[in-house]
Design an enzyme around this catalytic site. Structure first.
Site, short mmCIF file in Angstrom:
data_model
loop_
_atom_site.label_atom_id
_atom_site.label_comp_id
_atom_site.label_asym_id
_atom_site.label_seq_id
_atom_site.Cartn_x
_atom_site.Cartn_y
_atom_site.Cartn_z
N TRP A 1 38.65 31.10 50.37
CA TRP A 1 37.54 30.45 49.68
C TRP A 1 36.65 29.71 50.69
CZ3 TRP A 1 38.51 33.68 46.51
CH2 TRP A 1 39.31 33.61 45.39
N ASN B 1 33.65 34.83 43.48
CA ASN B 1 34.91 35.38 43.04
C ASN B 1 34.83 35.73 41.55
OD1 ASN B 1 37.79 36.00 43.00
ND2 ASN B 1 38.06 34.06 41.92
N GLU B 2 34.92 37.02 41.24
CA GLU B 2 35.10 37.51 39.87
C GLU B 2 34.01 37.09 38.89
OE1 GLU B 2 39.22 36.58 38.88
OE2 GLU B 2 39.90 38.24 40.12
N TYR C 1 44.92 43.66 37.75
CA TYR C 1 46.06 42.95 37.17
C TYR C 1 46.40 43.54 35.79
CZ TYR C 1 45.09 39.47 40.77
OH TYR C 1 44.87 38.85 41.96
N GLU D 1 42.18 42.52 45.51
CA GLU D 1 43.22 41.69 44.90
C GLU D 1 43.97 42.58 43.95
OE1 GLU D 1 42.37 38.32 42.48
OE2 GLU D 1 40.96 37.44 43.85
N TRP E 1 47.21 40.22 46.47
CA TRP E 1 47.17 38.81 46.06
C TRP E 1 48.59 38.41 45.78
CZ3 TRP E 1 43.18 35.23 45.47
CH2 TRP E 1 43.56 34.01 44.88
#
Ligand SMILES: *[C@@H]1O[C@H](CO)[C@@H](O)[C@H](O)[C@H]1NC(C)=O
Ligand SMILES: *[C@@H]1O[C@H](CO)[C@@H](O)[C@H](O)[C@H]1NC(C)=O
Ligand SMILES: *[C@@H]1O[C@H](CO)[C@@H](O)[C@H](O)[C@H]1NC(C)=O
Ligand SMILES: *[C@@H]1O[C@H](CO)[C@@H](O)[C@H](O)[C@H]1NC(C)=O
Ligand SMILES: *[C@@H]1O[C@H](CO)[C@@H](O)[C@H](O)[C@H]1NC(C)=O
Ligand SMILES: *[C@@H]1O[C@H](CO)[C@@H](O)[C@H](O)[C@H]1NC(C)=O
Ligand SMILES: *[C@@H]1O[C@H](CO)[C@@H](O)[C@H](O)[C@H]1NC(C)=O
Ligand SMILES: *[C@@H]1O[C@H](CO)[C@@H](O)[C@H](O)[C@H]1NC(C)=O
Ligand SMILES: *[C@@H]1O[C@H](CO)[C@@H](O)[C@H](O)[C@H]1NC(C)=O
Length: 421
Positions: free
Chosen positions: A86, A206-207, A301, A344, A375
Site C-alpha cells: 500500500w 485497490n479493488e 477469491y 491476488e 495473497w
C-alpha cells in the site's frame, strides 16, 4: 483483499466481448533497470521478465527496519521478485493521538480542511525505507495509491471530508474536488519515487467498485455507465503525464461487463453472475484497452465470493471456478495484447490451499500469465516489540508472525509455500 462481501455465484458460459478494444500506444524507451512491456510479456533490459510475486500491505507498517530487511531478504531467497504494497495510509485527525502513541504509520491526516501530508519518521520515511530495502534485495514494488475499502484510509475518507455526509461511494470517481485531492496525493508519491527502478508499477486503486464496505453506490454507477472506466482512463493519463516510464495498472478485481453474463444455480434458481454482469462497475476488457493501462490485473477469491460452491446443490467447485476465471482473463489479455498478472488470490484453510493452489498455479503457467502473486506473504520471527504488535483493525504481529487473515501463507507451511518457490 476486501473485507467482507456477499456476491452471487457463477457459471462460465461462452466468452463474449461486448466492448471495443483499443490499441495501446508504445511507451517511450525506458531507462535501464525499469521493467516494461513487450506484447503480452514484461521485459527488463531487453530480456523477457516473468515473475512470482506476493502481497504485503503491512511492510510499511513495521517500525523495525531490521524486520523490513529480514522480510524482504526471506522473500528474495524464496524467489519473489515483485511485491505489492500500500502506498496509502490515512487517518482522521481524531486518530492522531492513538497513532502517535502506538507508533502507527500514517501518510495523510484528514480533517474538514482536507488532508495534511506526513513526511516524518512515522510517515513517508517508512515507505522510503521499504523502497530502499527492496532495492537492496532486487525486489520491485507495485505501489497502490488508495483503497476502495475502509482499510488504512481509503476512498471513503475523501468522500467523507470533501463531499460530506450522505454522499455515495461512487462520488469518489466523479467529484472534481475529490479527483483533484486524489491527484495531489498521487503526485506526491509518484514524484517521490519516479526515478526508482524499484517501482515495478503504479496502481490506481485497490479493488475499485461502485460500492465500498461503508458506503452505497448512487444509481449513476451502474452496469454500462463507464464510471470506473472513465476514472481509470483519466487517472492513468494523469499518472503518465507525471511519469513517462513506469508501468501503470488498475488494481481492480477484474470483473467483466458482458452482454450475456454468465448465470449460475443458486438454491434452485438461475441467477446472473455479479462477476460478469457489470454490477461491480468494472469492465475488464474495455479498461485493459486504455492506452496508459500497461498490463491487466485481477483478483480471485471464489471460496469467499461464492460460499455456496462445494456445497450440496452447487454444480461447481471453488477450484473449477478459479480455473475458468484464470482462463477468461488470459484470453482477454491475449486479445488486447498486453501482459496479465493474477495479482491476488486465496482460499482459507491450509488443506484447501494445499489441494487447490497447484492446479491454479499450473493453469496460470499454461495460459502465459506474466506474473503470479498470492495473497499474502507470511513472515515469521518478526522482532518488533518483542514479536507482538497490534496495528489497526484485526491486523497484528503475534509471536513474531505477520498478520494472518486466513489467506496468509507462512514460510513454514511448506505444502503450500513450495508451490510458489
Ligand atoms: C519484443 O519481443 C520480441 C520477441 O521476444 C523481440 O524480438 C523484440 O525485439 C522485443 N521488442 C523490443 C522493443 O525489445
Ligand atoms: C517508532 O518507530 C521508529 C521507526 O520508525 C523506531 O525507531 C522507534 O523506536 C519507535 N518508537 C517506539 C516508542 O517504539
Ligand atoms: C473519519 O471520520 C469520519 C467523520 O467523523 C468518520 O465518519 C469516519 O468513519 C472516520 N474514518 C476512520 C477511518 O476513522
Ligand atoms: C486541519 O488540519 C490542519 C493541519 O493539521 C490544521 O491546520 C487545521 O487547523 C485543521 N482544521 C480543523 C478544522 O481542525
Ligand atoms: C452449472 O449450471 C449452469 C446453469 O445451468 C451451467 O451453465 C453450467 O455449465 C453448469 N456447470 C457445470 C460444471 O456443470
Ligand atoms: C432456498 O429456497 C427455498 C425454497 O424456495 C427457500 O425456502 C429458502 O429460504 C432458500 N434459501 C436461501 C438460502 O435462499
Ligand atoms: C475449505 O473449503 C471449504 C469449501 O469451500 C470450506 O467450507 C471450509 O471452511 C474451508 N476450510 C477452512 C479451514 O477454511
Ligand atoms: C523462527 O521461529 C521459529 C519458531 O517460530 C523457530 O523454530 C525458528 O528457529 C526461527 N528461525 C530463525 C531463523 O530464527
Ligand atoms: C509455523 O510457525 C508457527 C509460528 O512459529 C507455528 O505456530 C506453526 O505451527 C508452524 N506451522 C507449521 C506448519 O509448521
Amino acid at each position: 483483499m476486501r473485507s467482507v462481501l456477499a456476491v452471487s455465484l457463477f457459471g462460465l458460459a461462452g466468452l463474449t466481448f461486448a466492448s471495443p478494444l483499443q490499441s495501446h500506444s508504445e511507451r517511450s524507451e525506458v531507462p535501464s533497470g525499469f521493467v516494461t512491456t513487450n506484447g503480452t510479456s514484461f521485459q527488463l533490459d531487453g530480456e523477457p521478465f516473468a515473475f512470482v510475486g506476493t502481497n504485503s500491505f503491512w511492510l510499511p507498517l513495521l517500525t523495525s527496519e531490521d524486520d523490513v530487511h529480514m522480510t524482504l531478504e526471506t522473500m528474495a531467497a524464496a524467489g519473489v521478485e515483485v511485491v505489492r504494497t500500500w502506498g496509502f495510509n490515512a487517518i482522521n485527525a481524531s486518530e492522531l493521538e492513538f497513532a502517535t502513541s502506538t507508533n502507527l504509520t500514517y501518510y495523510q491526516v484528514w480533517n474538514s480542511s482536507g488532508w495534511t501530508l506526513n513526511e516524518g519518521p512515522q510517515g513517508l520515511q517508512r515507505l522510503d525505507y521499504v523502497v530502499s530495502a527492496a532495492a537492496m534485495h532486487d525486489i520491485r514494488l507495485i505501489i497502490t495509491f488508495t483503497n476502495n475499502w475502509v482499510g488504512y484510509g481509503g476512498a471513503d475518507l475523501y468522500v467523507n471530508w470533501l463531499a460530506g455526509a450522505g454522499a455515495t461511494h461512487d462520488t469518489f470517481f466523479t467529484d472534481p474536488t475529490i479527483i483533484s485531492s486524489y491527484q495531489q496525493y498521487v503526485q506526491t508519491i509518484v514524484n517521490r519515487y519516479k526515478d526508482s527502478p524499484t517501482v515495478f508499477a503504479w496502481e490506481l486503486m485497490n479493488e475499485a467498485r461502485c460500492t465500498s464496505d461503508l458506503l452505497a453506490s448512487s444509481a449513476a454507477c451502474h452496469p454500462g455507465s463507464g464510471t470506473l472506466g472513465l476514472w481509470y482512463q483519466q487517472q492513468s493519463d494523469y499518472v503518465r503525464s507525471l511519469d513517462p516510464y513506469h508501468m501503470i495498472t488498475t488494481g481492480g478485481e477484474g470483473e467483466f461487463y458482458w452482454a450475456q453474463p454468465d448465470e449460475y444455480w443458486y438454491n434452485g434458481t438461475l441467477v446472473s453472475d455479479y462477476n460478469f454482469n457489470g454490477e461491480a462497475g468494472e469492465d475488464f476488457e474495455w479498461t485493459l484497452g486504455l492506452p496508459n493501462i500497461d498490463f491487466g490485473v485481477y483478483h480471485m477469491y471464489p471460496q469467499t465470493w461464492y460460499p455456496e460452491l462445494d456445497y450440496p446443490g452447487s454444480n461447481f467447485s471453488v477450484e473449477e471456478w478459479g480455473l475458468d476465471w484464470i482462463e477468461a482473463h488470459a484470453l482477454t489479455a491475449q486479445m488486447v495484447g498486453k501482459p496479465i498478472v493474477i495479482e491476488e488470490f486465496g482460499a482459507t484453510g491450509l488443506d484447501n490451499k494445499t489441494a487447490i493452489y497447484p492446479a491454479w498455479v499450473q493453469r496460470t503457467l499454461d495460459t502465459n500469465h506474466a506474473g503470479i502473486m498470492w495473497w499474502q506473504w507470511g513472515q515469521l520471527n518478526l522482532t518488533e516489540d518483542g514479536g507482538n504488535q497490534a496495528f489497526k483493525y484485526t491486523d497484528a504481529i503475534v509471536n513474531g508472525a505477520s498478520p494472518n487473515d486466513g489467506f496468509t501463507v507462512y514460510t513454514n507451511q511448506t505444502s503450500v509455500f513450495d508451490v510458489f518457490t
